[in-house]
Design a protein around this motif. Structure first.
Motif: not given
Length: 91
Positions: A22-47
């Motif tokens: 996939x491209x993000x701001x014209x930079x290519x990235x390869x999808x290496x995984x999907x987080x488990x359902x219900x995982x939101x990272x370290x930020x509580x105010x933004x997903x």
């Protein structure tokens, strides 16, 4: 890495998504995984929908997290692997 919700809503829950570029701001990235359902990272105010390596942040948002020595509001997510490895507080 995609969030569960982005995988479901933006990528149609494609079971073959791993390895897709996939491209993000014209930079290519390869999808290496999907987080488990219900995982939101370290930020509580933004997903977060997409997680990228910290080394790539400078090209995306113009701020170099790895070179900055003054910014102290940084949270890391790591995966500890290894037989018998245990750190205090690690679940």
């Amino acid at each position: 890495m995609l969030s569960w919700s982005a995988w479901k809503s933006d990528f149609g829950a494609d079971p073959n998504i791993l390895g897709t570029m996939v491209r993000i701001d014209k930079h290519p990235y390869t999808i290496v995984g999907v987080t488990p359902e219900g995982f939101y990272g370290t930020e509580k105010i933004a997903q977060t929908d997409i997680f990228v390596p910290m080394a790539n942040e400078a090209s995306l948002d113009g701020f170099n997290w790895l070179e900055s020595r003054s910014y102290k509001n940084l949270f890391s997510i790591v995966r500890m692997k290894g037989r018998g490895y245990h750190a205090p507080g690690a679940g």
